[in-house]
Design an enzyme around this catalytic site. Structure first.
Site, PDB file in Angstrom:
ATOM      1  N   ASN A  66       0.824  -1.220   0.000  1.00  0.00           N
ATOM      2  CA  ASN A  66       0.000   0.000   0.000  1.00  0.00           C
ATOM      3  C   ASN A  66       0.857   1.269   0.000  1.00  0.00           C
ATOM      4  O   ASN A  66       0.602   2.191  -0.768  1.00  0.00           O
ATOM      5  CB  ASN A  66      -0.957  -0.003   1.193  1.00  0.00           C
ATOM      6  CG  ASN A  66      -1.962  -1.137   1.098  1.00  0.00           C
ATOM      7  OD1 ASN A  66      -2.072  -1.784   0.055  1.00  0.00           O
ATOM      8  ND2 ASN A  66      -2.689  -1.394   2.187  1.00  0.00           N
ATOM      9  N   THR A  94     -15.095  38.255 -32.035  1.00  0.00           N
ATOM     10  CA  THR A  94     -15.912  37.845 -30.886  1.00  0.00           C
ATOM     11  C   THR A  94     -17.153  37.231 -31.529  1.00  0.00           C
ATOM     12  O   THR A  94     -17.579  37.681 -32.602  1.00  0.00           O
ATOM     13  CB  THR A  94     -16.303  39.033 -29.988  1.00  0.00           C
ATOM     14  OG1 THR A  94     -17.044  39.974 -30.774  1.00  0.00           O
ATOM     15  CG2 THR A  94     -15.085  39.738 -29.393  1.00  0.00           C
ATOM     16  N   HIS A  95     -17.690  36.196 -30.928  1.00  0.00           N
ATOM     17  CA  HIS A  95     -18.806  35.440 -31.537  1.00  0.00           C
ATOM     18  C   HIS A  95     -18.424  34.883 -32.910  1.00  0.00           C
ATOM     19  O   HIS A  95     -19.289  34.628 -33.739  1.00  0.00           O
ATOM     20  CB  HIS A  95     -20.072  36.305 -31.679  1.00  0.00           C
ATOM     21  CG  HIS A  95     -20.421  37.085 -30.447  1.00  0.00           C
ATOM     22  ND1 HIS A  95     -21.328  36.640 -29.513  1.00  0.00           N
ATOM     23  CD2 HIS A  95     -19.955  38.265 -29.979  1.00  0.00           C
ATOM     24  CE1 HIS A  95     -21.428  37.520 -28.534  1.00  0.00           C
ATOM     25  NE2 HIS A  95     -20.583  38.520 -28.786  1.00  0.00           N
ATOM     26  N   SER A 123      -6.862  13.609 -49.544  1.00  0.00           N
ATOM     27  CA  SER A 123      -8.053  12.783 -49.614  1.00  0.00           C
ATOM     28  C   SER A 123      -7.872  11.802 -50.751  1.00  0.00           C
ATOM     29  O   SER A 123      -7.311  12.144 -51.800  1.00  0.00           O
ATOM     30  CB  SER A 123      -9.269  13.669 -49.875  1.00  0.00           C
ATOM     31  OG  SER A 123     -10.307  12.904 -50.452  1.00  0.00           O
ATOM     32  N   LYS A 156      -7.904  18.367 -51.596  1.00  0.00           N
ATOM     33  CA  LYS A 156      -7.963  18.444 -50.140  1.00  0.00           C
ATOM     34  C   LYS A 156      -6.589  18.403 -49.477  1.00  0.00           C
ATOM     35  O   LYS A 156      -5.669  17.739 -49.941  1.00  0.00           O
ATOM     36  CB  LYS A 156      -8.802  17.278 -49.577  1.00  0.00           C
ATOM     37  CG  LYS A 156     -10.283  17.374 -49.883  1.00  0.00           C
ATOM     38  CD  LYS A 156     -11.003  18.505 -49.176  1.00  0.00           C
ATOM     39  CE  LYS A 156     -11.310  18.198 -47.732  1.00  0.00           C
ATOM     40  NZ  LYS A 156     -12.308  17.164 -47.555  1.00  0.00           N
ATOM     41  N   ASN A 211      -6.078  18.091 -45.528  1.00  0.00           N
ATOM     42  CA  ASN A 211      -6.857  18.054 -44.278  1.00  0.00           C
ATOM     43  C   ASN A 211      -5.956  18.248 -43.058  1.00  0.00           C
ATOM     44  O   ASN A 211      -4.897  17.639 -42.969  1.00  0.00           O
ATOM     45  CB  ASN A 211      -7.599  16.729 -44.167  1.00  0.00           C
ATOM     46  CG  ASN A 211      -8.639  16.569 -45.270  1.00  0.00           C
ATOM     47  OD1 ASN A 211      -9.274  17.548 -45.668  1.00  0.00           O
ATOM     48  ND2 ASN A 211      -8.778  15.364 -45.779  1.00  0.00           N
ATOM     49  N   GLU A 253      -7.144  18.379 -35.866  1.00  0.00           N
ATOM     50  CA  GLU A 253      -8.428  17.778 -35.491  1.00  0.00           C
ATOM     51  C   GLU A 253      -8.240  16.758 -34.367  1.00  0.00           C
ATOM     52  O   GLU A 253      -9.065  16.648 -33.463  1.00  0.00           O
ATOM     53  CB  GLU A 253      -9.062  17.099 -36.709  1.00  0.00           C
ATOM     54  CG  GLU A 253      -9.461  18.077 -37.804  1.00  0.00           C
ATOM     55  CD  GLU A 253      -9.785  17.346 -39.105  1.00  0.00           C
ATOM     56  OE1 GLU A 253     -10.950  16.991 -39.293  1.00  0.00           O
ATOM     57  OE2 GLU A 253      -8.867  17.118 -39.913  1.00  0.00           O
ATOM     58  N   TYR A 287      -6.689   2.107   2.276  1.00  0.00           N
ATOM     59  CA  TYR A 287      -6.565   1.583   0.910  1.00  0.00           C
ATOM     60  C   TYR A 287      -7.751   0.688   0.544  1.00  0.00           C
ATOM     61  O   TYR A 287      -8.215  -0.108   1.341  1.00  0.00           O
ATOM     62  CB  TYR A 287      -5.261   0.776   0.790  1.00  0.00           C
ATOM     63  CG  TYR A 287      -5.082   0.139  -0.573  1.00  0.00           C
ATOM     64  CD1 TYR A 287      -4.503   0.848  -1.612  1.00  0.00           C
ATOM     65  CD2 TYR A 287      -5.517  -1.167  -0.819  1.00  0.00           C
ATOM     66  CE1 TYR A 287      -4.352   0.271  -2.870  1.00  0.00           C
ATOM     67  CE2 TYR A 287      -5.370  -1.747  -2.070  1.00  0.00           C
ATOM     68  CZ  TYR A 287      -4.795  -1.021  -3.098  1.00  0.00           C
ATOM     69  OH  TYR A 287      -4.650  -1.590  -4.338  1.00  0.00           O
ATOM     70  N   GLN A 343      -6.335   0.559  -7.462  1.00  0.00           N
ATOM     71  CA  GLN A 343      -5.461   0.004  -8.498  1.00  0.00           C
ATOM     72  C   GLN A 343      -5.861   0.547  -9.875  1.00  0.00           C
ATOM     73  O   GLN A 343      -5.042   0.597 -10.783  1.00  0.00           O
ATOM     74  CB  GLN A 343      -5.552  -1.528  -8.482  1.00  0.00           C
ATOM     75  CG  GLN A 343      -4.734  -2.209  -9.552  1.00  0.00           C
ATOM     76  CD  GLN A 343      -4.604  -3.695  -9.282  1.00  0.00           C
ATOM     77  OE1 GLN A 343      -3.852  -4.098  -8.408  1.00  0.00           O
ATOM     78  NE2 GLN A 343      -5.354  -4.508 -10.010  1.00  0.00           N
ATOM     79  N   LYS A 390      -4.231   3.900 -12.286  1.00  0.00           N
ATOM     80  CA  LYS A 390      -3.033   4.073 -13.124  1.00  0.00           C
ATOM     81  C   LYS A 390      -3.317   4.286 -14.591  1.00  0.00           C
ATOM     82  O   LYS A 390      -2.740   5.178 -15.230  1.00  0.00           O
ATOM     83  CB  LYS A 390      -2.106   2.868 -12.935  1.00  0.00           C
ATOM     84  CG  LYS A 390      -1.510   2.854 -11.542  1.00  0.00           C
ATOM     85  CD  LYS A 390      -0.876   1.543 -11.196  1.00  0.00           C
ATOM     86  CE  LYS A 390      -0.821   1.385  -9.697  1.00  0.00           C
ATOM     87  NZ  LYS A 390      -2.162   1.225  -9.065  1.00  0.00           N
TER      88      LYS A 390
HETATM   89  N1  ARG Z   1      -1.396  -3.428  -7.369  1.00  0.00           N
HETATM   90  C1  ARG Z   1      -1.911  -2.757  -6.215  1.00  0.00           C
HETATM   91  C2  ARG Z   1      -2.384  -1.354  -6.603  1.00  0.00           C
HETATM   92  O1  ARG Z   1      -1.960  -0.886  -7.602  1.00  0.00           O
HETATM   93  C3  ARG Z   1      -0.860  -2.651  -5.154  1.00  0.00           C
HETATM   94  C4  ARG Z   1      -1.411  -2.499  -3.782  1.00  0.00           C
HETATM   95  C5  ARG Z   1      -2.088  -3.743  -3.364  1.00  0.00           C
HETATM   96  N2  ARG Z   1      -2.480  -3.688  -2.002  1.00  0.00           N
HETATM   97  C6  ARG Z   1      -3.339  -4.545  -1.477  1.00  0.00           C
HETATM   98  N3  ARG Z   1      -3.628  -4.371  -0.237  1.00  0.00           N
HETATM   99  N4  ARG Z   1      -3.869  -5.531  -2.149  1.00  0.00           N
HETATM  100  O2  ARG Z   1      -3.182  -0.747  -5.928  1.00  0.00           O
END
Ligand code: ARG
Length: 460
Positions: free
Chosen positions: A107, A152-153, A274, A280, A282, A287, A314, A319, A322
């Site tokens: 954790n 403007t606008h 195109s 064209k 583009n 975009e 936690y 998890q 990420k």
């Molecule tokens: N892979 C877990 C995460 O990214 C790590 C922490 C896991 N902790 C736990 N108490 N299971 O959150």
């Protein structure tokens, strides 16, 4: 890793939902760095023998080398980057590997790794944005006196200089950098040593690991240390605002490069053709920068929703923090690079811009201002005079500057040749010398000031 209590392994579907190694392997360098700092601290505190600590540090170096060489045997059976690294360490060095996890938990480990990763992402994005500012400032200097219609606008409003328009984005991006720097300052405290949630009974030195990892200090509360992801949310919030800024510039490039505007031309390097319409060109990159803003905002929303209502400390929900952050960092890197490329590479059609700058009676405000200045007319009344002049020109199908003095005097007899002179685009922009205004002389100063502030780091 927890075989003591468990008789059976996980179901296949459990492994699939639970394992994060496919994405959190991106934390490997931070994970190893954090483990080495933890290990050295344990040795310094006499919790680990010097021999074990040396073996662990060297073993972790070997693990890093395997990962970087592409020979590391990643395995979903070991769930995440932390357990993959530790398992491999024990294969490489045997028994001492089992002592590394003393006085910590995954954790506080993941919270530390992730802070280190986001800190690098903040630094990388800040640098990329500085590069974009440099590109914008260079083009602004070149076009300090290039006139274009200001809108403007999206209706022609008053003439402005193109350099002034570009410098507006330099300021926005400067604030984006400021938000990233603020986020970094708050992020830069170390959760390591929070352990699972409550701290530890071992005599650890949290200031030691914090300093070794470049943090300002250890986080003050272990529950907070393992359970907040506000640093990731701040990074993504700053990125989302920045992405919105980029999307506006991208949209302007799309408009400016259209056949109806023709203010700007992007080179072959940043456009596509195109397969069916040979004429064209583009602006796909612009975009896509505009489009990718959606992902960044979506990723921010995703993590806000993951975190909402989670009890301390936690929870495995975290998890899922990420992938959104990785996507934001990758997307921003690409978008900023594409924008920097397009700005550096665009050809500016100064003649078309100049012609458009005067169309649509854009100097009407200048004649109203002349009446206020020279005749002491109250502005509201002067506005009315200018409005009637616009109507006259419109009825005659000409521009304001094409009206004769006699024609103008049918509306306000006190108008003189000097009033007619303010109607040119060049005199209009040249007159706007107020601080922060669009006059070429101001823009030249603003370019120099922007260079000092944003590229050389001077105080504003
Ligand atoms: N892979 C877990 C995460 O990214 C790590 C922490 C896991 N902790 C736990 N108490 N299971 O959150």
């Amino acid at each position: 890793m927890w075989g003591g209590r468990f008789a059976d392994g996980p179901a296949a579907i459990m492994q699939q939902i639970n394992a994060s190694i496919d994405f959190d392997r991106r934390l490997y360098a931070q994970d190893i760095r954090g483990s080495q700092a933890h290990c050295r601290m344990l040795a310094a505190q006499g919790i680990l023998s010097p021999a074990d600590a040396d073996a662990i540090v060297a073993g972790l170096d070997a693990v890093r080398a395997e990962i970087e060489a592409g020979t590391f045997p990643f395995s979903v059976a070991f769930e995440d980057i932390h357990m993959n690294v530790e398992n491999r360490l024990s294969e490489l060095i045997g028994e001492p590997a089992g002592r590394l996890h003393t006085a910590r938990s995954r954790n506080d480990q993941v919270a530390t790794d992730f802070r280190l990763w986001v800190r690098d992402a903040i630094d990388g994005m800040g640098q990329a944005l500085t590069g974009l500012q440099a590109a914008l400032i260079a083009r602004a200097e070149e076009h300090a006196a290039t006139v274009m219609p200001g809108f403007t606008h999206l209706q022609a409003a008053q003439p402005v200089t193109f350099g002034h328009h570009l410098l507006a984005y330099v300021e926005m991006i400067g604030r984006d950098r400021g938000r990233l720097a603020d986020a970094r300052r708050r992020l830069n405290e170390c959760p390591l040593g929070s352990a699972a949630l409550a701290g530890t009974s071992f005599p650890i030195d949290r200031a030691h690991t914090a300093a070794a990892l470049g943090f300002e200090r250890p986080m003050a509360n272990s529950l907070d240390g393992v359970s907040d992801r506000d640093f990731a949310l701040e990074f993504m919030s700053a990125a989302a605002i920045c992405a919105v800024h980029l999307s506006r510039l991208a949209e302007e490039l799309v408009v400016w490069t259209s056949a109806q505007f023709r203010f700007v031309r992007l080179s072959d390097a940043f456009t596509t053709g195109s397969s069916i319409m040979p004429q064209k060109r583009n602006p796909d990159a612009a975009e896509l920068v505009r489009a990718k803003t959606g992902r960044v905002i979506g990723d921010l929303a995703a993590l806000l929703i993951v975190m909402k209502g989670l009890p301390l400390a936690y929870s495995k929900d975290m998890q899922d923090d990420k992938e959104p952050v990785f996507e934001v960092a990758d997307t921003m890197e690409l978008s900023i690079a594409a924008m920097t490329g397009m700005i550096g590479d665009m050809t500016v059609n100064t003649q078309v811009m100049a012609a458009a700058a005067g169309a649509g009676f854009t100097t009407a405000t200048d004649i109203a201002d002349w009446c206020v200045r020279e005749l002491k007319t109250p502005f509201r009344q002067a506005h009315h005079v200018a409005g009637r002049l616009v109507k006259l020109a419109e009825d005659q199908g000409c521009g304001l500057e094409d009206l004769s003095l006699a024609e103008m005097q049918t509306i306000e007899p006190r108008l003189t040749e000097s009033a007619r002179a303010v109607l040119s685009v060049a005199s209009s922009v040249a007159s706007r010398t107020s601080f922060g205004g669009t006059a070429p002389s101001r823009v030249k100063d603003a370019v120099a000031a922007a260079r000092r502030r944003w590229l050389e780091g001077a105080q504003p």
